[in-house]
Design a protein around this motif. Structure first.
Motif: not given
Length: 175
Positions: A4-6, A9-17, A24-29
């Motif tokens: 989850l942490m990785k 962090n990857c998502l934050k990097d994409i957002l910043i860059k 974001l789309f996904g299952m409820p969990n």
């Protein structure tokens, strides 16, 4: 939690860059990713869910499932309407799929292929029954096929071995 942490962090990097809006789309969990990371939680404040299509047992009520089936019927590449929004057929769809859009579409797409392969001008209950057997029956082994006309104890037919119209799209899963 490390994963989850990785991912966070990857998502934050994409957002910043990229400095671009991201959905974001996904299952409820999958919302757990946002819930457990304060920085991401603040960046993704608007959350929505796609619930199964609503069903009404009243024939007079125009429910979401009937409306969706009507719209699907209108775009099918068949000569005649299949009347998928008929109350009885729509009820069978609800029993088969619980109103989950992906499952409804799988059954309709496969039934359309069967109808075309059989030279029919519209989808019949037999096509829907075979499509259910092909697409959903394995996931619900104890459940009767709701599209079978008379719920006799009949063995399930599997179209998979015979080469279903959707074989090219299906993921391979272990037997």
């Amino acid at each position: 939690e490390k994963v989850l942490m990785k991912v966070a962090n990857c998502l934050k990097d994409i957002l910043i860059k990229t400095k671009k809006p991201i959905g974001l789309f996904g299952m409820p969990n999958s919302s757990r990713l946002l819930d457990e990371n304060g920085q991401l939680n603040r960046r993704f404040t608007k959350r929505m869910s796609l619930d199964p299509l609503a069903w009404s047992p009243s024939e007079d009520t125009r429910c979401e499932l009937k409306e969706f089936l009507s719209q699907l019927d209108n775009v099918l590449p068949l000569e005649e309407p299949s009347n998928l929004d008929d109350h009885g057929i729509a009820h069978r769809f609800y029993l088969a799929t619980g109103g989950v859009v992906e499952k409804v579409v799988k059954v309709v797409r496969t039934a359309t292929c069967f109808a075309i392969d059989r030279g029919k001008s519209r989808i019949g209950v037999e096509d829907l029954s075979d499509a259910y057997d092909d697409q959903l029956a394995d996931a619900y082994p104890g459940k009767d096929n709701p599209f079978v006309q008379h719920q006799k104890a009949s063995p399930r037919r599997s179209k998979k071995a015979g080469g279903s119209p959707s074989d090219t799209n299906r993921r391979v899963r272990a037997s």
